[in-house]
Design a protein around this motif. Structure first.
Motif, mmCIF file in Angstrom:
data_model
loop_
_atom_site.group_PDB
_atom_site.id
_atom_site.type_symbol
_atom_site.label_atom_id
_atom_site.label_comp_id
_atom_site.label_asym_id
_atom_site.label_seq_id
_atom_site.Cartn_x
_atom_site.Cartn_y
_atom_site.Cartn_z
ATOM 1 N N TRP A 84 0.870 -1.396 -0.065
ATOM 2 C CA TRP A 84 -0.011 0.042 0.148
ATOM 3 C C TRP A 84 0.765 1.179 -0.193
ATOM 4 C CZ3 TRP A 84 -3.067 2.731 4.412
ATOM 5 C CH2 TRP A 84 -4.027 3.502 3.795
ATOM 6 N N LEU A 85 1.900 1.210 0.779
ATOM 7 C CA LEU A 85 2.802 2.326 0.730
ATOM 8 C C LEU A 85 3.543 2.420 -0.441
ATOM 9 C CD1 LEU A 85 4.203 4.568 2.311
ATOM 10 C CD2 LEU A 85 6.006 2.711 3.067
ATOM 11 N N ALA A 86 3.889 1.383 -1.120
ATOM 12 C CA ALA A 86 4.309 1.551 -2.660
ATOM 13 C C ALA A 86 3.499 2.145 -3.581
ATOM 14 C CB ALA A 86 5.001 0.372 -2.817
ATOM 15 N N ASP A 87 2.250 1.593 -3.615
ATOM 16 C CA ASP A 87 1.157 2.113 -4.561
ATOM 17 C C ASP A 87 1.023 3.670 -4.365
ATOM 18 O OD1 ASP A 87 0.926 -0.530 -5.459
ATOM 19 O OD2 ASP A 87 -1.081 -0.722 -4.067
ATOM 20 N N MET A 88 0.920 4.141 -3.010
ATOM 21 C CA MET A 88 0.783 5.525 -2.753
ATOM 22 C C MET A 88 1.980 6.456 -3.445
ATOM 23 S SD MET A 88 -1.253 6.083 0.779
ATOM 24 C CE MET A 88 0.085 5.104 2.061
ATOM 25 N N ILE A 89 2.879 5.794 -3.255
ATOM 26 C CA ILE A 89 4.267 6.671 -3.780
ATOM 27 C C ILE A 89 4.356 6.564 -5.409
ATOM 28 C CG2 ILE A 89 6.930 6.482 -3.888
ATOM 29 C CD1 ILE A 89 6.921 5.307 -1.099
ATOM 30 N N ARG A 93 3.625 9.912 -7.797
ATOM 31 C CA ARG A 93 4.835 10.447 -8.823
ATOM 32 C C ARG A 93 4.200 10.470 -10.250
ATOM 33 N NH1 ARG A 93 10.003 6.835 -7.369
ATOM 34 N NH2 ARG A 93 10.743 7.979 -9.224
ATOM 35 N N ALA A 94 2.842 9.538 -10.366
ATOM 36 C CA ALA A 94 2.265 9.369 -11.725
ATOM 37 C C ALA A 94 1.909 10.579 -12.236
ATOM 38 C CB ALA A 94 1.351 8.095 -11.664
ATOM 39 N N THR A 104 4.905 12.097 -23.978
ATOM 40 C CA THR A 104 5.627 11.091 -23.495
ATOM 41 C C THR A 104 4.670 9.931 -23.123
ATOM 42 O OG1 THR A 104 5.293 11.857 -21.420
ATOM 43 C CG2 THR A 104 7.198 12.572 -22.320
ATOM 44 N N PRO A 105 5.275 8.688 -23.152
ATOM 45 C CA PRO A 105 4.312 7.510 -22.914
ATOM 46 C C PRO A 105 3.548 7.568 -21.580
ATOM 47 C CG PRO A 105 6.432 6.780 -23.865
ATOM 48 C CD PRO A 105 6.652 8.414 -23.568
ATOM 49 N N ALA A 106 4.386 8.258 -20.650
ATOM 50 C CA ALA A 106 3.826 8.232 -19.232
ATOM 51 C C ALA A 106 2.266 9.044 -19.116
ATOM 52 C CB ALA A 106 4.706 8.941 -18.143
ATOM 53 N N LYS A 107 2.195 10.013 -20.001
ATOM 54 C CA LYS A 107 1.107 10.785 -20.155
ATOM 55 C C LYS A 107 -0.139 10.227 -21.105
ATOM 56 C CE LYS A 107 3.516 15.212 -19.295
ATOM 57 N NZ LYS A 107 3.464 16.634 -19.671
ATOM 58 N N GLN A 108 0.245 8.968 -21.671
ATOM 59 C CA GLN A 108 -0.636 8.477 -22.410
ATOM 60 C C GLN A 108 -1.774 7.622 -21.805
ATOM 61 O OE1 GLN A 108 0.988 6.573 -25.738
ATOM 62 N NE2 GLN A 108 2.342 8.397 -26.412
#
Length: 349
Positions: A84-89, A93-94, A104-108
């Motif tokens: 859960w902590l990793a998911d929140m981090i 950042r997403a 950029t692919p991250a915004k698709q």
């Protein structure tokens, strides 16, 4: 298995309770792993704090341990605290704004599904992070007339099957609206049978069913529930398969990161060899789960095709399923197993 209200016949959670010093607790040892890095931080604070600030350091360590305990307490039951902590981090950042076309692919938008391609021959999904995913469709036993004791016994048996698994899985449940035309098709065919023709009263009953069923289903919102179990295999699991106890330490917060950095995952396997081992491991997990479910009275399991997997993913993300017309020479409507353009023996297209 816990948190089950038998009169409501709803199974909320699978899992076995752990014991610490003979006392049974509602948290597994995996949930308490977060205390390991917290303890390391507390030890560092106590060692680094000057003697005249020992009380302040002690209060700080108590505060860190209380915060850790509070975080474990509020963690959703379907996740471990570190997950859960990793998911929140990752969420923080997403990219929060995505479009169909971006710089950029991250915004698709396609980065949300993490689907790279479907493998129709193996009936698998390959994700962008290297995971291979397969699915089983579960046919549950009919317990509509079962007593509370019978339901309890079946729930415990099902929980025992799942708790005995040594790999991760995810249960996916969907509610599909009933298709009235499909349900009433049998009634339309019965109208021409000789026994119906000779019995006008029976024909009237069938006509009422045929005409009123669709409206009744629509007004009640009648749905058919389907159950699927998704089974993933990661590249890291294959790389760590021969590492024994060292592989288990890689999941420990903080410590596991250092182990991975120092080469616990390093192998001499090629990309093709890793893929083959992933498929072999998926096959083993599917057979294990299929065998366990079929041992339950009245239950069945069958593997889901890549074509059906694509439909399930579409329903998950869009809430509806697109129906494509059949293609010549193709059994699957969605996932092709042959190229769109092919040539004949003479080399012409």
């Amino acid at each position: 298995m816990s948190h089950r209200d038998t009169p409501r016949r709803i199974l909320d959670e699978f899992g076995t309770s752990d014991e610490i010093f003979g006392i049974e607790i509602d948290y597994s040892l995996n949930d308490l792993k977060l205390f390991l890095p917290a303890g390391v931080v507390c030890g560092f604070i106590l060692l680094a704090t000057p003697q005249w600030l020992n009380i302040g350091g002690l209060l700080a360590t108590i505060g860190i341990l209380l915060l850790t305990a509070g975080f474990i307490f509020v963690t959703p039951s379907h996740k471990s605290p570190q997950q859960w902590l990793a998911d929140m981090i990752m969420f923080s950042r997403a990219e929060h704004t995505k479009t169909a076309v971006a710089e950029t692919p991250a915004k698709q938008t396609d980065s949300l599904t993490q689907v790279k391609r479907f493998l129709p021959v193996s009936n698998l999904v390959e994700r962008t992070d290297g995971y291979l995913v397969a699915a089983l469709r579960v046919s549950p036993a009919n317990l509509s007339l079962a007593t509370d004791r019978e339901w309890e016994a079946m729930a415990n048996s099902f929980g025992s099957v799942l708790n005995a698994l040594d790999f991760d899985f995810q249960i996916h449940s969907t509610a599909r609206p009933v298709e009235p035309d499909r349900i009433t098709a049998g009634y339309r065919e019965r109208l021409d049978d000789s026994d119906v023709v000779d019995n006008p009263a029976l024909g009237d009953i069938i006509r009422v069913y045929r005409e009123r069923f669709p409206a009744e289903f629509e007004s009640r919102g009648t749905c058919v529930r389907e159950y699927h179990i998704l089974i993933p295999v990661s590249i890291r699991e294959v790389q760590l398969a021969d590492r024994g106890a060292l592989a288990k330490l890689c999941d420990v917060p903080v410590i596991g990161g250092f182990i991975r950095v120092f080469g616990a995952e390093s192998t001499q396997l090629t990309h093709e060899e890793i893929r083959e081992r992933q498929k072999e491991e998926l096959g083993r997990r599917l057979r294990t789960l299929e065998s366990g479910i079929r041992d339950l009275e009245g239950c069945g399991a069958e593997r889901v095709s890549a074509d059906e997997l694509s439909a399930l993913l579409e329903e998950y993300w869009s809430g509806e399923r697109t129906h494509y017309g059949p293609s010549e020479g193709q059994r699957n409507e969605r996932v092709r197993s042959i190229p769109v353009v092919t040539g004949d023996d003479s080399g012409r297209f």
